[in-house]
Design a protein around this motif. Structure first.
Motif, PDB file in Angstrom:
ATOM      1  N   ASN A   1     -18.844  -0.372  33.435  1.00  9.55           N
ATOM      2  CA  ASN A   1     -19.282  -0.873  35.785  1.00  9.55           C
ATOM      3  C   ASN A   1     -18.441  -0.289  36.201  1.00  9.55           C
ATOM      4  O   ASN A   1     -16.922  -0.515  36.021  1.00  9.55           O
TER       5      ASN A   1
ATOM      6  N   CYS B   1     -15.977  -2.159  29.176  1.00  9.04           N
ATOM      7  CA  CYS B   1     -16.542  -2.166  29.980  1.00  9.04           C
ATOM      8  C   CYS B   1     -16.568  -0.987  31.248  1.00  9.04           C
ATOM      9  O   CYS B   1     -15.874  -0.201  31.410  1.00  9.04           O
TER      10      CYS B   1
ATOM     11  N   CYS C   1     -21.821  -4.158  33.077  1.00 12.89           N
ATOM     12  CA  CYS C   1     -20.710  -5.673  33.049  1.00 12.89           C
ATOM     13  C   CYS C   1     -20.870  -6.993  32.350  1.00 12.89           C
ATOM     14  O   CYS C   1     -22.687  -6.808  32.002  1.00 12.89           O
ATOM     15  N   ASN C   2     -20.169  -7.470  32.082  1.00 13.71           N
ATOM     16  CA  ASN C   2     -19.639  -8.377  31.383  1.00 13.71           C
ATOM     17  C   ASN C   2     -20.430  -9.915  31.956  1.00 13.71           C
ATOM     18  O   ASN C   2     -19.438 -10.567  31.524  1.00 13.71           O
ATOM     19  N   ALA C   3     -19.870  -9.546  32.740  1.00 16.50           N
ATOM     20  CA  ALA C   3     -19.986 -10.181  34.263  1.00 16.50           C
ATOM     21  C   ALA C   3     -18.712 -11.436  34.427  1.00 16.50           C
ATOM     22  O   ALA C   3     -18.581 -12.411  34.336  1.00 16.50           O
ATOM     23  N   ALA C   4     -17.257 -10.064  33.877  1.00 15.89           N
ATOM     24  CA  ALA C   4     -16.410 -11.397  33.544  1.00 15.89           C
ATOM     25  C   ALA C   4     -15.311  -9.908  34.764  1.00 15.89           C
ATOM     26  O   ALA C   4     -14.127  -9.618  34.085  1.00 15.89           O
ATOM     27  N   CYS C   5     -16.196  -9.742  36.052  1.00 12.94           N
ATOM     28  CA  CYS C   5     -15.448  -8.846  36.892  1.00 12.94           C
ATOM     29  C   CYS C   5     -14.167  -9.253  37.545  1.00 12.94           C
ATOM     30  O   CYS C   5     -13.254  -8.381  37.995  1.00 12.94           O
TER      31      CYS C   5
ATOM     32  N   LEU D   1     -16.558  -1.780  38.794  1.00 11.09           N
ATOM     33  CA  LEU D   1     -15.337  -2.599  39.650  1.00 11.09           C
ATOM     34  C   LEU D   1     -14.566  -2.115  38.369  1.00 11.09           C
ATOM     35  O   LEU D   1     -13.301  -2.130  38.521  1.00 11.09           O
ATOM     36  N   CYS D   2     -14.758  -2.545  36.695  1.00  9.27           N
ATOM     37  CA  CYS D   2     -14.372  -2.309  35.739  1.00  9.27           C
ATOM     38  C   CYS D   2     -13.349  -0.409  35.521  1.00  9.27           C
ATOM     39  O   CYS D   2     -12.049  -0.401  34.875  1.00  9.27           O
TER      40      CYS D   2
HETATM   41  S1  FES Z   1     -17.700  -4.928  35.638  1.00 19.56           S
HETATM   42 FE1  FES Z   1     -16.620  -4.997  33.601  1.00 19.56          FE
HETATM   43  S2  FES Z   1     -17.032  -7.019  33.671  1.00 19.56           S
HETATM   44 FE2  FES Z   1     -18.503  -7.155  35.639  1.00 19.56          FE
END
Ligand code: FES
Length: 247
Positions: free
Chosen positions: A103, A101, A142-146, A105-106
């Motif tokens: 995105n 990921c 995003c994997n919805a595991a932020c 945040l990751c």
């Molecule tokens: S930004 Fe990586 S899982 Fe949401």
């Protein structure tokens, strides 16, 4: 005179054979099973694409034709869907699809560094497969595991709180055939093809072997329980309008 350029590898070079003979008959039974779950055949397209992906590791032109025939729609309609959703691959994928990921945040928590490190370690670019056919690397949205950032997924199973070092060890272990356990979900990994079959709706019974949610995901629920907070009761459904009002 310079040597002629090598022609690009056709996307479908390994495709097609599985959609003939006895294998086709078996697949048609599976397709029938999938289609029967929906009120209209065309609604079964997404799982059917996973089904053909489970046979070849990707969605080939022959796989698209198979879906179109089973559903009574055009190959153009199937292609439009298969090329829109990134979970369907148009080129062969290795035994393990490793998604990092990247995105925001990751990325800021280390995802960019992990992805750059894996590219160098595996000597592949984005959406490329190692020479031994084991690993396909891709950067993911995003994997919805932020709450577990930075996250890596292998064949769509979660590996939480990764570091560049842990991610390199993960791919090394996969290439060596060692037992690798995702952070949540099943206790072991299956191959990309097997995972595609599960996504087609043929459950292998392993999804709930391990924990489904970790402490960070459950923190809000715990606080709510401690404080006795509850969601408001849903409002009563409005009475149906009488026929006069509806006209
Ligand atoms: S930004 Fe990586 S899982 Fe949401």
């Amino acid at each position: 005179m310079s040597a002629p350029e090598t022609p690009p590898t056709p996307r479908d070079e390994t495709a097609g054979d599985v959609f003939s003979g006895e294998n086709r008959a078996r697949l048609e039974l599976d397709a029938k099973d999938v289609i029967a779950r929906y009120p209209k055949p065309r609604s079964a397209l997404l799982p059917l694409l996973h089904l053909v992906q489970s046979e070849e590791g990707f969605v080939s032109t022959a796989g698209i034709a198979f879906c179109a025939e089973q559903l009574g729609i055009t190959t153009a309609e199937v292609t439009a869907v298969a090329t829109f959703y990134t979970m369907y691959k148009r080129r062969p994928v290795g035994d393990y699809h490793v998604g990092v990921c990247t995105n925001p945040l990751c990325a800021v928590m280390g995802g960019d560094e992990i992805f750059a490190g894996l590219k160098e370690h595996l000597d592949v670019g984005n959406d490329e497969t190692t020479a031994d056919g084991k690993i396909t690397l891709e950067h993911l949205e995003c994997n919805a595991a932020c709450d577990f950032a930075p996250v890596v997924m292998v064949n769509w199973e979660f590996f939480d709180d990764q570091t560049p070092e842990s991610a390199k060890k993960l791919v090394d272990d996969l290439r060596l055939g060692k037992d690798v356990k995702p952070t949540r979900g099943p206790n072991s990994l299956c191959t990309w093809k097997q995972a595609s079959r599960v996504l087609a709706g043929f459950d292998d019974g392993r999804a709930a072997e391990g924990p489904q949610a970790g402490a960070p995901s459950l923190a809000g629920l715990e606080v709510a329980r401690e404080r006795g907070w509850r969601a408001p009761e849903p409002a009563a459904a409005p009475a149906p309008a009488d026929e006069e009002d509806a006209e």
